[in-house]
Structures are given as structure tokens and as C-alpha cells.
Design a protein around this motif. Structure first.
Motif, PDB file in Angstrom:
ATOM      1  N   VAL A  30     -41.225 -22.501  34.972  1.00  0.00           N
ATOM      2  CA  VAL A  30     -41.361 -21.683  35.954  1.00  0.00           C
ATOM      3  C   VAL A  30     -42.545 -20.815  35.971  1.00  0.00           C
ATOM      4  O   VAL A  30     -42.949 -20.237  35.036  1.00  0.00           O
ATOM      5  CB  VAL A  30     -40.387 -20.618  35.956  1.00  0.00           C
ATOM      6  CG1 VAL A  30     -40.272 -19.420  36.829  1.00  0.00           C
ATOM      7  CG2 VAL A  30     -38.842 -21.346  35.895  1.00  0.00           C
ATOM      8  N   SER A  32     -43.444 -18.475  38.628  1.00  0.00           N
ATOM      9  CA  SER A  32     -43.312 -16.972  39.067  1.00  0.00           C
ATOM     10  C   SER A  32     -41.730 -17.138  39.638  1.00  0.00           C
ATOM     11  O   SER A  32     -41.096 -17.965  40.235  1.00  0.00           O
ATOM     12  CB  SER A  32     -44.121 -16.830  40.229  1.00  0.00           C
ATOM     13  OG  SER A  32     -43.737 -15.712  40.938  1.00  0.00           O
ATOM     14  N   VAL A  33     -41.080 -15.800  39.453  1.00  0.00           N
ATOM     15  CA  VAL A  33     -39.745 -15.733  39.823  1.00  0.00           C
ATOM     16  C   VAL A  33     -39.922 -14.187  40.876  1.00  0.00           C
ATOM     17  O   VAL A  33     -40.331 -13.500  40.309  1.00  0.00           O
ATOM     18  CB  VAL A  33     -38.825 -15.501  38.766  1.00  0.00           C
ATOM     19  CG1 VAL A  33     -37.356 -15.198  39.304  1.00  0.00           C
ATOM     20  CG2 VAL A  33     -38.767 -16.530  37.903  1.00  0.00           C
ATOM     21  N   ALA A  49     -34.167 -15.458  46.380  1.00  0.00           N
ATOM     22  CA  ALA A  49     -34.739 -15.848  45.299  1.00  0.00           C
ATOM     23  C   ALA A  49     -35.943 -17.021  45.525  1.00  0.00           C
ATOM     24  O   ALA A  49     -35.416 -18.029  46.080  1.00  0.00           O
ATOM     25  CB  ALA A  49     -33.846 -16.399  44.111  1.00  0.00           C
ATOM     26  N   LEU A  51     -38.801 -19.375  43.734  1.00  0.00           N
ATOM     27  CA  LEU A  51     -39.249 -19.670  42.472  1.00  0.00           C
ATOM     28  C   LEU A  51     -40.571 -20.629  42.664  1.00  0.00           C
ATOM     29  O   LEU A  51     -40.431 -21.321  43.562  1.00  0.00           O
ATOM     30  CB  LEU A  51     -38.264 -20.716  41.767  1.00  0.00           C
ATOM     31  CG  LEU A  51     -36.955 -20.078  41.278  1.00  0.00           C
ATOM     32  CD1 LEU A  51     -35.902 -21.128  40.854  1.00  0.00           C
ATOM     33  CD2 LEU A  51     -37.191 -19.125  39.990  1.00  0.00           C
ATOM     34  N   VAL A  53     -42.319 -23.491  40.889  1.00  0.00           N
ATOM     35  CA  VAL A  53     -42.220 -24.396  39.669  1.00  0.00           C
ATOM     36  C   VAL A  53     -43.595 -25.410  39.347  1.00  0.00           C
ATOM     37  O   VAL A  53     -43.803 -25.915  40.431  1.00  0.00           O
ATOM     38  CB  VAL A  53     -40.927 -25.217  39.724  1.00  0.00           C
ATOM     39  CG1 VAL A  53     -40.829 -26.158  38.568  1.00  0.00           C
ATOM     40  CG2 VAL A  53     -39.629 -24.360  39.990  1.00  0.00           C
ATOM     41  N   LYS A  63     -42.586 -24.763  45.626  1.00  0.00           N
ATOM     42  CA  LYS A  63     -42.087 -23.651  45.948  1.00  0.00           C
ATOM     43  C   LYS A  63     -40.717 -23.872  46.310  1.00  0.00           C
ATOM     44  O   LYS A  63     -40.275 -24.568  47.098  1.00  0.00           O
ATOM     45  CB  LYS A  63     -42.480 -22.888  47.377  1.00  0.00           C
ATOM     46  CG  LYS A  63     -42.040 -21.493  47.641  1.00  0.00           C
ATOM     47  CD  LYS A  63     -42.752 -21.135  48.784  1.00  0.00           C
ATOM     48  CE  LYS A  63     -42.391 -19.740  49.028  1.00  0.00           C
ATOM     49  NZ  LYS A  63     -43.202 -18.951  50.296  1.00  0.00           N
ATOM     50  N   CYS A  64     -39.698 -23.155  45.671  1.00  0.00           N
ATOM     51  CA  CYS A  64     -38.290 -23.374  45.781  1.00  0.00           C
ATOM     52  C   CYS A  64     -37.547 -22.077  46.229  1.00  0.00           C
ATOM     53  O   CYS A  64     -37.957 -21.164  45.591  1.00  0.00           O
ATOM     54  CB  CYS A  64     -37.495 -23.823  44.289  1.00  0.00           C
ATOM     55  SG  CYS A  64     -38.286 -25.143  43.918  1.00  0.00           S
ATOM     56  N   ILE A  80     -33.726 -16.073  35.272  1.00  0.00           N
ATOM     57  CA  ILE A  80     -34.612 -16.915  34.893  1.00  0.00           C
ATOM     58  C   ILE A  80     -36.122 -15.928  34.786  1.00  0.00           C
ATOM     59  O   ILE A  80     -36.336 -15.288  35.516  1.00  0.00           O
ATOM     60  CB  ILE A  80     -34.876 -17.841  36.054  1.00  0.00           C
ATOM     61  CG1 ILE A  80     -33.585 -18.744  36.508  1.00  0.00           C
ATOM     62  CG2 ILE A  80     -36.192 -18.739  35.976  1.00  0.00           C
ATOM     63  CD1 ILE A  80     -33.847 -19.652  37.359  1.00  0.00           C
ATOM     64  N   GLN A  82     -40.165 -16.136  33.594  1.00  0.00           N
ATOM     65  CA  GLN A  82     -41.597 -16.737  33.741  1.00  0.00           C
ATOM     66  C   GLN A  82     -41.786 -17.714  32.430  1.00  0.00           C
ATOM     67  O   GLN A  82     -41.468 -17.436  31.289  1.00  0.00           O
ATOM     68  CB  GLN A  82     -42.643 -15.896  33.723  1.00  0.00           C
ATOM     69  CG  GLN A  82     -43.963 -16.937  34.067  1.00  0.00           C
ATOM     70  CD  GLN A  82     -45.321 -15.880  34.144  1.00  0.00           C
ATOM     71  OE1 GLN A  82     -44.993 -14.514  34.265  1.00  0.00           O
ATOM     72  NE2 GLN A  82     -46.323 -16.181  34.390  1.00  0.00           N
ATOM     73  N   ILE A 111     -29.476 -24.765  39.911  1.00  0.00           N
ATOM     74  CA  ILE A 111     -30.580 -24.595  38.827  1.00  0.00           C
ATOM     75  C   ILE A 111     -29.847 -24.746  37.593  1.00  0.00           C
ATOM     76  O   ILE A 111     -28.895 -24.197  37.326  1.00  0.00           O
ATOM     77  CB  ILE A 111     -31.301 -23.389  39.086  1.00  0.00           C
ATOM     78  CG1 ILE A 111     -31.811 -23.262  40.297  1.00  0.00           C
ATOM     79  CG2 ILE A 111     -32.449 -23.150  37.911  1.00  0.00           C
ATOM     80  CD1 ILE A 111     -32.507 -21.653  40.555  1.00  0.00           C
ATOM     81  N   ASN A 113     -30.915 -24.059  33.833  1.00  0.00           N
ATOM     82  CA  ASN A 113     -32.176 -23.341  33.083  1.00  0.00           C
ATOM     83  C   ASN A 113     -31.951 -24.097  31.524  1.00  0.00           C
ATOM     84  O   ASN A 113     -31.065 -23.856  30.881  1.00  0.00           O
ATOM     85  CB  ASN A 113     -31.983 -22.020  32.933  1.00  0.00           C
ATOM     86  CG  ASN A 113     -33.041 -21.240  32.202  1.00  0.00           C
ATOM     87  OD1 ASN A 113     -33.845 -22.033  31.490  1.00  0.00           O
ATOM     88  ND2 ASN A 113     -33.271 -19.992  32.614  1.00  0.00           N
TER      89      ASN A 113
END
Length: 138
Positions: A30, A32-33, A49, A51, A53, A63-64, A80, A82, A111, A113
Motif C-alpha cells: 500500500v 497511500s490510504v 476508501a 487505496l 497499491v 488505484k482501488c 490498513i 501505508q 481486501i 491484509n
């Protein structure tokens, strides 16, 4: 095969028939969140949200986006940070859309993690394990 299995198989086949070419899965770190929560009149809750990735062994960034709306209850989202290693499962944008940007964005469905071993939507399947190199003895 029982009735439940036939029904589940029918749903999965029709889902794959409808979204099969759009299904996507990304594994990486990741970058950026950004999570935004909004409440309208204490009744309607929205969560968005975004994300970014970076897939493993790649320079590009994907980009998600996760969007959820709920009445009366706040929708949940997992923690989540960085640098976490994640697997993002979702749908790519439609090819018929006007802008190229919307085609490259992945709509998040689940997702995983791998750093904290948490899932957004818990699954019954086997847990994902990281592959380690096996040393051979002579």
C-alpha cells in the motif's frame, strides 16, 4: 449434489458470466490510504476508501476504490496502513465508460491484509500463505 450446492453453483456461474472479463486481483504494498466517512441526518452513512497499491516487482501504481452506503449502521472497513502487504480483489471499470481513468480503477470487493492477517469480507477458504524458499540438503 444437493439443492444448496446447485443454487450456489448457478449463482457463481451467472456471476462469472456477467463479470468474468472484469474480475481483477492485485497483490502488493500500500502506497497511500484515504478513508472518508460521512453521515447524513444521523441515519444514512457513507464510507469511501481510496487505496493506491504498488504491485510487487513493478513501478506502476493501481488505484482501488471501496464505496459503501448503509442505513442506520456504520459500514465497517479494516485497518490498513501505508506499507502493508495486501491482496485486493475487485472489478475493473467497464470498457464502455467515457473516461480512460475510470477503466483503470478497481472497485474493491474484498481486501486481504497479509501483514495483519485480516479480511474485509471473511472467507471460508484456506488462508493465503507466503511461499518461502526451501533449502535442499546435499
Amino acid at each position: 449434489m444437493g439443492f444448496k450446492e446447485k443454487l450456489a453453483q448457478y449463482y457463481t456461474e451467472s456471476y462469472i458470466k456477467k463479470y468474468g472479463d472484469r474480475l481483477a486481483q492485485v497483490q502488493g504494498n500500500v502506497v497511500s490510504v484515504k478513508v472518508e466517512e460521512k453521515t447524513i441526518l444521523w441515519i444514512f452513512h457513507k464510507i469511501t476508501a481510496v487505496l493506491l497499491v504498488r504491485p510487487e516487482r513493478s513501478k506502476n501504481v493501481i488505484k482501488c476504490v471501496y464505496k459503501k452506503n448503509k442505513w442506520f449502521k456504520k459500514p465497517g472497513f479494516i485497518n490498513i496502513n501505508q506499507g502493508n502487504l495486501v491482496i485486493v480483489q475487485g472489478l475493473k471499470g467497464k470498457k464502455g465508460k467515457k473516461s480512460k481513468e475510470s477503466r483503470e480503477i478497481i472497485e474493491i470487493m474484498n481486501i486481504k491484509n497479509l501483514t495483519t492477517r485480516k479480511d474485509l469480507v471473511p472467507t471460508d477458504g484456506p488462508q493465503v500463505k507466503r511461499v518461502q524458499k526451501v533449502q535442499r540438503m546435499k
